[in-house]
Design a protein around this motif. Structure first.
Motif, PDB file in Angstrom:
ATOM      1  N   ILE A 181      69.192 173.892 114.962  1.00 29.94           N
ATOM      2  CA  ILE A 181      67.853 174.304 114.541  1.00 29.94           C
ATOM      3  C   ILE A 181      67.324 173.252 113.578  1.00 29.94           C
ATOM      4  N   SER A 182      66.042 172.954 113.653  1.00 31.11           N
ATOM      5  CA  SER A 182      65.454 171.922 112.810  1.00 31.11           C
ATOM      6  C   SER A 182      65.726 172.207 111.336  1.00 31.11           C
ATOM      7  N   GLY A 183      66.246 171.190 110.634  1.00 26.99           N
ATOM      8  CA  GLY A 183      66.535 171.321 109.210  1.00 26.99           C
ATOM      9  C   GLY A 183      67.748 172.169 108.913  1.00 26.99           C
ATOM     10  N   SER A 184      68.587 172.446 109.922  1.00 25.86           N
ATOM     11  CA  SER A 184      69.753 173.305 109.727  1.00 25.86           C
ATOM     12  C   SER A 184      71.000 172.619 110.276  1.00 25.86           C
ATOM     13  N   ALA A 185      72.161 173.023 109.764  1.00 23.87           N
ATOM     14  CA  ALA A 185      73.441 172.501 110.249  1.00 23.87           C
ATOM     15  C   ALA A 185      74.177 173.530 111.094  1.00 23.87           C
ATOM     16  N   GLU A 186      73.497 174.626 111.427  1.00 24.03           N
ATOM     17  CA  GLU A 186      74.128 175.666 112.235  1.00 24.03           C
ATOM     18  C   GLU A 186      73.942 175.350 113.718  1.00 24.03           C
ATOM     19  N   THR A 215      70.463 161.239 111.102  1.00 22.41           N
ATOM     20  CA  THR A 215      69.138 161.860 111.028  1.00 22.41           C
ATOM     21  C   THR A 215      68.067 160.787 111.198  1.00 22.41           C
ATOM     22  N   ASP A 216      66.797 161.225 111.189  1.00 23.07           N
ATOM     23  CA  ASP A 216      65.697 160.264 111.186  1.00 23.07           C
ATOM     24  C   ASP A 216      65.360 159.913 109.737  1.00 23.07           C
ATOM     25  N   ASP A 217      64.222 159.233 109.536  1.00 18.28           N
ATOM     26  CA  ASP A 217      63.888 158.762 108.186  1.00 18.28           C
ATOM     27  C   ASP A 217      62.953 159.703 107.430  1.00 18.28           C
ATOM     28  N   ILE A 218      62.682 160.870 107.995  1.00 19.34           N
ATOM     29  CA  ILE A 218      61.822 161.826 107.284  1.00 19.34           C
ATOM     30  C   ILE A 218      62.659 162.534 106.221  1.00 19.34           C
ATOM     31  N   PRO A 219      62.279 162.433 104.955  1.00 16.16           N
ATOM     32  CA  PRO A 219      63.092 163.039 103.891  1.00 16.16           C
ATOM     33  C   PRO A 219      63.136 164.559 104.018  1.00 16.16           C
ATOM     34  N   ILE A 220      64.226 165.131 103.531  1.00 10.76           N
ATOM     35  CA  ILE A 220      64.385 166.577 103.511  1.00 10.76           C
ATOM     36  C   ILE A 220      64.867 166.985 102.123  1.00 10.76           C
ATOM     37  N   LYS A 221      64.326 168.088 101.631  1.00  9.22           N
ATOM     38  CA  LYS A 221      64.765 168.604 100.338  1.00  9.22           C
ATOM     39  C   LYS A 221      64.542 170.106 100.341  1.00  9.22           C
ATOM     40  N   THR A 222      65.631 170.823 100.569  1.00 10.46           N
ATOM     41  CA  THR A 222      65.576 172.281 100.617  1.00 10.46           C
ATOM     42  C   THR A 222      66.620 172.842  99.660  1.00 10.46           C
ATOM     43  N   SER A 223      66.654 174.167  99.586  1.00  3.49           N
ATOM     44  CA  SER A 223      67.658 174.801  98.733  1.00  3.49           C
ATOM     45  C   SER A 223      69.069 174.562  99.262  1.00  3.49           C
ATOM     46  N   ARG A 224      69.182 174.255 100.547  1.00  2.00           N
ATOM     47  CA  ARG A 224      70.496 174.035 101.169  1.00  2.00           C
ATOM     48  C   ARG A 224      70.870 172.557 101.211  1.00  2.00           C
ATOM     49  N   PHE A 225      69.885 171.701 101.485  1.00  2.00           N
ATOM     50  CA  PHE A 225      70.164 170.266 101.615  1.00  2.00           C
ATOM     51  C   PHE A 225      69.253 169.479 100.683  1.00  2.00           C
ATOM     52  N   ARG A 226      69.859 168.689  99.834  1.00  3.88           N
ATOM     53  CA  ARG A 226      69.070 167.882  98.905  1.00  3.88           C
ATOM     54  C   ARG A 226      68.550 166.599  99.551  1.00  3.88           C
ATOM     55  N   ALA A 266      67.000 153.696 117.472  1.00  2.00           N
ATOM     56  CA  ALA A 266      65.685 153.113 117.756  1.00  2.00           C
ATOM     57  C   ALA A 266      64.874 153.128 116.466  1.00  2.00           C
ATOM     58  N   PRO A 267      63.860 152.287 116.368  1.00  2.00           N
ATOM     59  CA  PRO A 267      63.016 152.288 115.160  1.00  2.00           C
ATOM     60  C   PRO A 267      62.360 153.658 114.951  1.00  2.00           C
ATOM     61  N   ASN A 268      62.318 154.098 113.717  1.00  2.00           N
ATOM     62  CA  ASN A 268      61.702 155.395 113.404  1.00  2.00           C
ATOM     63  C   ASN A 268      60.181 155.250 113.307  1.00  2.00           C
ATOM     64  N   ASP A 269      59.571 154.848 114.419  1.00  2.00           N
ATOM     65  CA  ASP A 269      58.128 154.613 114.406  1.00  2.00           C
ATOM     66  C   ASP A 269      57.372 155.546 115.341  1.00  2.00           C
ATOM     67  N   SER A 270      58.072 156.510 115.942  1.00  2.00           N
ATOM     68  CA  SER A 270      57.406 157.472 116.819  1.00  2.00           C
ATOM     69  C   SER A 270      58.222 158.759 116.835  1.00  2.00           C
ATOM     70  N   ALA A 271      57.570 159.834 117.261  1.00  2.00           N
ATOM     71  CA  ALA A 271      58.256 161.124 117.323  1.00  2.00           C
ATOM     72  C   ALA A 271      59.413 161.084 118.317  1.00  2.00           C
ATOM     73  N   GLU A 272      59.217 160.360 119.410  1.00  2.00           N
ATOM     74  CA  GLU A 272      60.269 160.263 120.422  1.00  2.00           C
ATOM     75  C   GLU A 272      61.493 159.524 119.879  1.00  2.00           C
ATOM     76  N   ASN A 273      61.251 158.420 119.180  1.00  2.46           N
ATOM     77  CA  ASN A 273      62.372 157.661 118.620  1.00  2.46           C
ATOM     78  C   ASN A 273      63.082 158.440 117.513  1.00  2.46           C
ATOM     79  N   ARG A 274      62.310 159.155 116.709  1.00  2.00           N
ATOM     80  CA  ARG A 274      62.943 159.949 115.650  1.00  2.00           C
ATOM     81  C   ARG A 274      63.828 161.043 116.253  1.00  2.00           C
ATOM     82  N   ALA A 275      63.374 161.642 117.334  1.00  2.00           N
ATOM     83  CA  ALA A 275      64.189 162.664 117.996  1.00  2.00           C
ATOM     84  C   ALA A 275      65.479 162.055 118.547  1.00  2.00           C
TER      85      ALA A 275
END
Length: 329
Positions: A181-186, A215-226, A266-275
């Motif tokens: 699931i997006s943003g999850s490790a489950e 992961t891709d280069d979009i930062p994440i900061k949640t209560s579970r993952f810093r 791949a370069p993180n320059d598109s949604a497809e490459n980030r996926a």
């Protein structure tokens, strides 16, 4: 001298008869000494040690009290039966060097001998044999990868899993699509079935197993993952836990690592490459240490001979050995 005396002195033409016997005797003596020389053993190392002793320790010998006359052995009696080796007294008594000096002289001579001999390199037959053995192992890795691909054919067709080989390395790449699931490790329940198939195949294969999270280069900061570091590591741990279920695969075979966005496909320059960059990779390191003899491994790691073999097979050493960065040539 009268004419009668001249007639009585009739010398036969040619050499006198005794010269033939003398020549035969000299020939036999020469053959005898040639045989003696052929019976002797020429030891290059002993010769070098003797030469080194003279060069390194001349003038540092000390006299020791001799309680018995040094004796030699008759080479004829030693080499031929039924003769018995009988000690023969020598006319000279030689000095004996101290033990500590002998050790230093011997070490000096061995090093000098090695330097002069040089490295003869590896025999062409040995290199051909090692190359063939390596090709057989690479073919076995390819066969193992095909077996995995057959077990995961449905997921491969759906674009959820990719399988790749590099040398003795099998890479099972799990795409994020449907796995987490997006943003999850489950892990999703459907992917647990995929892990079951992977586990059943890996349990029968040799090699270390490294699970890597990316992961891709979009930062994440949640209560579970810093950060993405924690997210990538947690996803790798989740996959490793699924593979360890049932105890079919020993935990000692596993290594787990999270790489965040530092190793993109791949370069993180598109949604497809980030996926594409959001993934978990299972690396099966089959290696060579348990398959080849120590001398064969030494040849493959040789800066020249080994590099030539790997270049011919188009394989980088990091796909065969667990090398440190400074060891990669």
């Amino acid at each position: 001298m009268s004419n009668e005396e001249e007639d009585d002195c009739k010398c036969e033409p040619g050499l006198p008869p005794w010269m033939g016997t003398f020549a035969d005797l000299m020939s036999l003596l020469m053959c005898f000494f040639v045989l003696l020389l052929s019976f002797s053993e020429m030891d290059a190392m002993k010769f070098k040690r003797l030469a080194g002793s003279m060069a390194q320790a001349f003038g540092v010998q000390n006299k020791l009290n001799v309680t018995d006359i040094p004796k030699g052995t008759s080479i004829i009696a030693q080499e031929f039966s039924p003769g018995r080796p009988e000690p023969t007294p020598l006319n000279e008594i030689w000095q004996k060097t101290q033990d500590i000096t002998e050790m230093s002289m011997e070490q000096y001579c061995v090093e000098e001998y090695d330097i002069e001999q040089g490295d003869e390199g590896y025999d062409a037959g040995v290199k051909l044999r090692v190359k063939q053995a390596l090709q057989d192992l690479l073919s076995q890795t390819e066969a193992d990868a095909y077996q995995l691909a057959g077990a995961l054919n449905e997921q491969i067709v759906a674009g959820q899993v990719e399988i790749e080989t590099r040398g003795r390395l099998i890479i099972i790449r799990i795409r994020e699509k449907g796995s987490f699931i997006s943003g999850s490790a489950e892990m999703s329940p459907s992917y647990k079935d995929v892990m079951r198939e992977v586990r059943s195949v890996l349990a029968l294969k040799k090699g270390k197993i490294e699970v890597q999270g990316h992961t891709d280069d979009i930062p994440i900061k949640t209560s579970r993952f810093r950060s993405n570091w924690e997210l990538s590591s947690s996803r790798a741990v989740s996959v490793a836990h699924e593979l360890m279920l049932g105890g079919d695969i020993s935990e000692r075979r596993f290594e787990v690592a999270g790489f965040s966005n530092t190793v993109p496909l791949a370069p993180n320059d598109s949604a497809e490459n980030r996926a594409r960059n959001r993934r978990v990779e299972i690396l099966v390191k089959q290696g060579l240490e348990d398959e080849l003899a120590e001398e064969d491994l030494k040849l493959l790691k040789d800066d020249k001979e080994g590099e030539d073999i790997l270049r011919e097979l188009d394989i980088a050493p990091e796909y065969l050995f667990d090398l440190e960065p400074e060891e990669i040539f």
